[in-house]
Write an enzyme that holds these catalytic residues in place. Sequence first.
Site, PDB file in Angstrom:
ATOM      1  N   LYS A 245       0.836  -1.198   0.000  1.00 29.26           N
ATOM      2  CA  LYS A 245       0.000   0.000   0.000  1.00 29.26           C
ATOM      3  C   LYS A 245       0.877   1.256   0.000  1.00 29.26           C
ATOM      4  O   LYS A 245       1.981   1.261   0.558  1.00 29.26           O
ATOM      5  CB  LYS A 245      -0.902  -0.052   1.239  1.00 29.26           C
ATOM      6  CG  LYS A 245      -1.959   1.028   1.354  1.00 29.26           C
ATOM      7  CD  LYS A 245      -2.814   0.761   2.592  1.00 29.26           C
ATOM      8  CE  LYS A 245      -3.892   1.815   2.794  1.00 29.26           C
ATOM      9  NZ  LYS A 245      -4.742   1.484   3.978  1.00 29.26           N
TER      10      LYS A 245
ATOM     11  N   SER B 109      -9.489   1.647   2.735  1.00 27.28           N
ATOM     12  CA  SER B 109      -8.496   2.457   2.061  1.00 27.28           C
ATOM     13  C   SER B 109      -7.426   1.660   1.320  1.00 27.28           C
ATOM     14  O   SER B 109      -6.679   2.215   0.516  1.00 27.28           O
ATOM     15  CB  SER B 109      -7.825   3.398   3.064  1.00 27.28           C
ATOM     16  OG  SER B 109      -7.115   2.669   4.061  1.00 27.28           O
ATOM     17  N   SER B 110      -7.326   0.338   1.592  1.00 28.46           N
ATOM     18  CA  SER B 110      -6.341  -0.482   0.879  1.00 28.46           C
ATOM     19  C   SER B 110      -6.928  -0.968  -0.440  1.00 28.46           C
ATOM     20  O   SER B 110      -6.788  -2.138  -0.818  1.00 28.46           O
ATOM     21  CB  SER B 110      -5.912  -1.672   1.756  1.00 28.46           C
ATOM     22  OG  SER B 110      -5.550  -1.250   3.049  1.00 28.46           O
TER      23      SER B 110
ATOM     24  N   ILE C  54      -7.952   0.686   9.806  1.00 29.36           N
ATOM     25  CA  ILE C  54      -8.368   1.429  10.991  1.00 29.36           C
ATOM     26  C   ILE C  54      -9.887   1.444  11.155  1.00 29.36           C
ATOM     27  O   ILE C  54     -10.407   1.904  12.160  1.00 29.36           O
ATOM     28  CB  ILE C  54      -7.829   2.873  10.971  1.00 29.36           C
ATOM     29  CG1 ILE C  54      -7.968   3.526  12.361  1.00 29.36           C
ATOM     30  CG2 ILE C  54      -8.519   3.712   9.907  1.00 29.36           C
ATOM     31  CD1 ILE C  54      -7.328   4.887  12.481  1.00 29.36           C
ATOM     32  N   GLY C  55     -10.600   0.934  10.170  1.00 30.68           N
ATOM     33  CA  GLY C  55     -12.058   0.899  10.267  1.00 30.68           C
ATOM     34  C   GLY C  55     -12.655  -0.104   9.305  1.00 30.68           C
ATOM     35  O   GLY C  55     -13.858  -0.115   9.052  1.00 30.68           O
ATOM     36  N   GLY C  56     -11.767  -0.948   8.743  1.00 29.96           N
ATOM     37  CA  GLY C  56     -12.190  -1.901   7.726  1.00 29.96           C
ATOM     38  C   GLY C  56     -11.358  -1.782   6.468  1.00 29.96           C
ATOM     39  O   GLY C  56     -11.691  -2.355   5.428  1.00 29.96           O
ATOM     40  N   SER C  57     -10.243  -1.053   6.538  1.00 30.52           N
ATOM     41  CA  SER C  57      -9.493  -0.682   5.329  1.00 30.52           C
ATOM     42  C   SER C  57      -8.773  -1.834   4.645  1.00 30.52           C
ATOM     43  O   SER C  57      -8.380  -1.717   3.492  1.00 30.52           O
ATOM     44  CB  SER C  57      -8.484   0.420   5.656  1.00 30.52           C
ATOM     45  OG  SER C  57      -9.159   1.609   5.983  1.00 30.52           O
TER      46      SER C  57
END
Length: 585
Positions: free
Chosen positions: A149, A224-225, A245-248
């Site tokens: 990433k 985000s990934s 951090i929240g499902g990334s």
Amino acid sequence: MENTKPLLPGAELLNWTVILTAAACGMGALVLVVKRFSHQKVQNKILKARNRRAESLQRAVRAVSQYKDTHPGTDTPLILSLSLPELTKQLKQGSLSPEEVFYSYMEKALDVNKRLNCCTEVLLESFDQLKVVDSSKEGLLYGVPVSIKDNFGYKDHDSSCGLIGRLDQPASKDSVLVEVLKRQGAVPFVKTNVPQGLLNYDCSNPIYGQTLNPHNLQKTSGGSSGGEGALIGGGGSILGFGTDIGGSIRIPSSFCGICGIKPTSGRLSSQGISCGTPGQKSVLSAPGPMARDVDSLALCMQALLCDHMFSLDPTVPPMPFNLQVYQSSRPLRIGYYENDSYLQPSPSMLRGLREVKALLERAGHTLVPYFPPKITFAMQDLILKGVLADGAVTLLSNLKEGPVDPCLAPQVLPYYLPHSVKKLLSILLKPLYPRIAECIGATGGVGSVANLWKQHSSVEDYIQDTIAEWRRCEMDVLLCPMLGPAYNFLYCGKLTSVLSNTMLYNLLNFPTGVVPVSTVTAEDEEELKHYKGNFRDLWDKLFKWAVAGAEGLPVAVQCITLPWQDELCLRFMREVEELVKQNRK
């Protein structure tokens, strides 16, 4: 002369008016010049980054072409079909060479990137590393090309996080995980795309643009990934690395039909990995692997959890991978829930979970109902107020240089409002839309250091309450819905509310993995037409529109364990994966 004297003050006033007007015009012109200069500077930085990417891609294309001309016998389809354990075995035995594998995946990655726009650059140093990779022949990942990433530190390369202000700030050294990967024989060969600032689960930014879903180009890859999800889901990488951090890690894995795990935060080193809100400690981020199957994730974790990482980063507990736990076949006591009362799952999410539950029961496991405690309190007072404890000051400061991406704009718009306006909106909206009202109020943050300490204390209490409930149910592991299917464009920024099933486990710091288990059916699409949601508010309507038109797209579930039981999490994921495969046969 006497008649002219009264006119002098007026003339003087006129002169001053002219002077002030001229000064104001001059200042206005100066502001316009400065703005134009600043805009041009931003555009130049973006252009420079895009040119750097284009050049790296072109050089990689030429290198692949030269290799193919001199090695016409390379069996690329066979190489790309192998799982990571199969590939590493053949590399160790010498039946495949690192060069064959590297150029096969480089060619495929270039092809996937043309279609999906998932890579931010080719790491040209990988061509040089390939020449000396035999010095790491004993490594568990010897000869394996891996993708990373954008925010993973790689020497002499930017980790922009999709932010214009972080361009032209190359890392002075490799991140710890990149160092360990190289020591284990892996060859990092591309960096992948992210959303602007990372705190978003789409995958678009003003520098590199929107990443597309490998199964449907009219859908997002998630984030985000998201670059990793798209590249691996498209077949262009066999193993990749994201942060969550929240499902990334989990959301792009779900959207793109691959496996991914968010380990316990602190199990893998985060040194040298950039983030959007450094210093935020309420909701923890964690790096983790993404791959096509669970065995690949397990092999990767086994490789990373080594003495070299423990030496490079002494803050990581020296816990090697427990292969015995991963390979165990004892029956499990599995908690499950279908609806956390915050997000009503889409029909395909619910069906996928119920099918897996039935398979697990038939396989001899015990399934027990479980319900996450105080989910609304957790979402609004602990998660949202925690992530935005500073009133979003840090996040917004990251966005000052250059435009805000359309995918992020609706999410951050309320963050710009004065605190008093947020409070007023929260009061006015509460009778009609209580969930939306509470969330707008929560974006104001905690307000003081004393309140931050109280918030941290509340997080600790919530973690203990959840563990107590877990133990009351005598659970080994937990099965729950995973967000999906993949969204239509421009909905992620409008729907941070739907992340309760993913962000909760960052708050709790429970290891959580995602396994694809089905695909969306025509019946799911028909049932979606009648979707109402738990709150029947605007966000529930938006969610229905976001996931519409997804027939044939992947559906996943989440597998969860208590902190530091990452091997058990992977074992549970593998059980689900194997049962689904057997059922398909």
